[in-house]
Design a protein around this motif. Sequence first.
Motif, PDB file in Angstrom:
ATOM      1  N   MET A 104     -13.437 -64.767  21.566  1.00 49.78           N
ATOM      2  CA  MET A 104     -13.856 -64.245  22.871  1.00 49.78           C
ATOM      3  C   MET A 104     -12.658 -63.808  23.699  1.00 49.78           C
ATOM      4  O   MET A 104     -12.699 -62.759  24.364  1.00 49.78           O
ATOM      5  N   PHE A 105     -11.585 -64.589  23.647  1.00 52.58           N
ATOM      6  CA  PHE A 105     -10.377 -64.245  24.402  1.00 52.58           C
ATOM      7  C   PHE A 105      -9.764 -62.942  23.878  1.00 52.58           C
ATOM      8  O   PHE A 105      -9.419 -62.050  24.661  1.00 52.58           O
ATOM      9  N   LEU A 106      -9.635 -62.817  22.559  1.00 51.09           N
ATOM     10  CA  LEU A 106      -9.063 -61.603  21.985  1.00 51.09           C
ATOM     11  C   LEU A 106      -9.947 -60.394  22.259  1.00 51.09           C
ATOM     12  O   LEU A 106      -9.446 -59.296  22.514  1.00 51.09           O
ATOM     13  N   ASN A 107     -11.263 -60.571  22.198  1.00 46.74           N
ATOM     14  CA  ASN A 107     -12.177 -59.471  22.484  1.00 46.74           C
ATOM     15  C   ASN A 107     -12.023 -58.997  23.921  1.00 46.74           C
ATOM     16  O   ASN A 107     -12.168 -57.807  24.215  1.00 46.74           O
ATOM     17  N   ALA A 108     -11.710 -59.914  24.822  1.00 50.80           N
ATOM     18  CA  ALA A 108     -11.564 -59.551  26.232  1.00 50.80           C
ATOM     19  C   ALA A 108     -10.245 -58.850  26.521  1.00 50.80           C
ATOM     20  O   ALA A 108     -10.192 -57.964  27.377  1.00 50.80           O
ATOM     21  N   ILE A 109      -9.165 -59.208  25.811  1.00 48.24           N
ATOM     22  CA  ILE A 109      -7.856 -58.670  26.183  1.00 48.24           C
ATOM     23  C   ILE A 109      -7.373 -57.521  25.312  1.00 48.24           C
ATOM     24  O   ILE A 109      -6.554 -56.726  25.764  1.00 48.24           O
ATOM     25  N   LEU A 110      -7.846 -57.411  24.079  1.00 49.01           N
ATOM     26  CA  LEU A 110      -7.342 -56.346  23.206  1.00 49.01           C
ATOM     27  C   LEU A 110      -8.026 -55.018  23.531  1.00 49.01           C
ATOM     28  O   LEU A 110      -9.253 -54.969  23.679  1.00 49.01           O
ATOM     29  N   PRO A 111      -7.255 -53.941  23.604  1.00 50.40           N
ATOM     30  CA  PRO A 111      -7.861 -52.642  23.894  1.00 50.40           C
ATOM     31  C   PRO A 111      -8.594 -52.099  22.672  1.00 50.40           C
ATOM     32  O   PRO A 111      -8.319 -52.492  21.536  1.00 50.40           O
ATOM     33  N   GLU A 112      -9.525 -51.215  22.917  1.00 46.23           N
ATOM     34  CA  GLU A 112     -10.248 -50.566  21.824  1.00 46.23           C
ATOM     35  C   GLU A 112      -9.279 -49.718  21.011  1.00 46.23           C
ATOM     36  O   GLU A 112      -8.262 -49.251  21.522  1.00 46.23           O
ATOM     37  N   ASP A 113      -9.610 -49.505  19.745  1.00 47.82           N
ATOM     38  CA  ASP A 113      -8.785 -48.639  18.902  1.00 47.82           C
ATOM     39  C   ASP A 113      -8.856 -47.212  19.425  1.00 47.82           C
ATOM     40  O   ASP A 113      -9.931 -46.731  19.805  1.00 47.82           O
ATOM     41  N   GLY A 114      -7.716 -46.544  19.438  1.00 48.04           N
ATOM     42  CA  GLY A 114      -7.697 -45.140  19.810  1.00 48.04           C
ATOM     43  C   GLY A 114      -8.186 -44.294  18.651  1.00 48.04           C
ATOM     44  O   GLY A 114      -8.097 -44.686  17.489  1.00 48.04           O
ATOM     45  N   GLY A 115      -8.726 -43.151  18.953  1.00 46.29           N
ATOM     46  CA  GLY A 115      -9.172 -42.260  17.893  1.00 46.29           C
ATOM     47  C   GLY A 115      -7.982 -41.665  17.157  1.00 46.29           C
ATOM     48  O   GLY A 115      -6.898 -41.506  17.697  1.00 46.29           O
ATOM     49  N   VAL A 116      -8.187 -41.340  15.924  1.00 50.55           N
ATOM     50  CA  VAL A 116      -7.140 -40.728  15.123  1.00 50.55           C
ATOM     51  C   VAL A 116      -7.101 -39.247  15.458  1.00 50.55           C
ATOM     52  O   VAL A 116      -8.109 -38.558  15.389  1.00 50.55           O
ATOM     53  N   VAL A 117      -5.948 -38.766  15.869  1.00 55.96           N
ATOM     54  CA  VAL A 117      -5.789 -37.365  16.231  1.00 55.96           C
ATOM     55  C   VAL A 117      -5.324 -36.617  14.995  1.00 55.96           C
ATOM     56  O   VAL A 117      -4.273 -36.921  14.427  1.00 55.96           O
ATOM     57  N   MET A 118      -6.139 -35.658  14.570  1.00 58.24           N
ATOM     58  CA  MET A 118      -5.805 -34.868  13.389  1.00 58.24           C
ATOM     59  C   MET A 118      -5.707 -33.404  13.798  1.00 58.24           C
ATOM     60  O   MET A 118      -6.430 -32.941  14.667  1.00 58.24           O
ATOM     61  N   TYR A 119      -4.846 -32.705  13.133  1.00 59.24           N
ATOM     62  CA  TYR A 119      -4.682 -31.284  13.386  1.00 59.24           C
ATOM     63  C   TYR A 119      -5.462 -30.537  12.325  1.00 59.24           C
ATOM     64  O   TYR A 119      -5.243 -30.723  11.133  1.00 59.24           O
ATOM     65  N   ASP A 120      -6.383 -29.721  12.754  1.00 59.11           N
ATOM     66  CA  ASP A 120      -7.222 -28.979  11.829  1.00 59.11           C
ATOM     67  C   ASP A 120      -6.720 -27.539  11.777  1.00 59.11           C
ATOM     68  O   ASP A 120      -6.926 -26.767  12.706  1.00 59.11           O
ATOM     69  N   GLU A 121      -6.045 -27.193  10.698  1.00 61.60           N
ATOM     70  CA  GLU A 121      -5.442 -25.869  10.539  1.00 61.60           C
ATOM     71  C   GLU A 121      -6.508 -24.777  10.484  1.00 61.60           C
ATOM     72  O   GLU A 121      -6.335 -23.698  11.031  1.00 61.60           O
ATOM     73  N   THR A 122      -7.633 -25.037   9.829  1.00 61.06           N
ATOM     74  CA  THR A 122      -8.671 -24.010   9.705  1.00 61.06           C
ATOM     75  C   THR A 122      -9.290 -23.703  11.063  1.00 61.06           C
ATOM     76  O   THR A 122      -9.610 -22.562  11.354  1.00 61.06           O
TER      77      THR A 122
END
Length: 157
Positions: A101-119
């Motif tokens: 519960m403590f870790l769930n409260a203090i850890l930030p959500e994962d950031g999205g993976v930024v990908m470069y789409d050449e097409t």
Amino acid sequence: IPDCVIGGMTIFLFANVLVSGIALSATLDLHSRRVKFIMALSLAIGVGVTVWPFAFQDMRGSSYTANFWRCSECSDTLKGLRNGASIFLSTGYCVGTVVAMFLNAILPEDGGVVMYDETKKLSEEESNESEDGAAAPLDEYDSDKKDIEYQKNEISA
């Protein structure tokens, strides 16, 4: 009730709790580093306390004599509080749950993976060409905004 029946019922009860926990864990996003870290640390601490519950107890004197909180001349209220803290800290379920519960409260959500789409970039350049075949200049703010929207749509999909 015979002891063997009570033992069988107890085994079935704890097996049922285990299966419910596994089913609950299956609903989580196990690809998330945050979720994996929270599960791993809370399970490790909970199992560690279960394996060695005497980290916060000293069973040499009497039950629930806490090494971390010595009080030979405490009031009954403080002795009860000390015993309660000692019981809590020596129960793996309690400690593991509080850590999760403590870790769930203090850890930030994962950031999205930024990908470069050449097409995608090529298709935007082609759509910005003018009628005479020359490439029209791209507005950098507008293209960055479109990239962010595209990435958000990819993550939510």
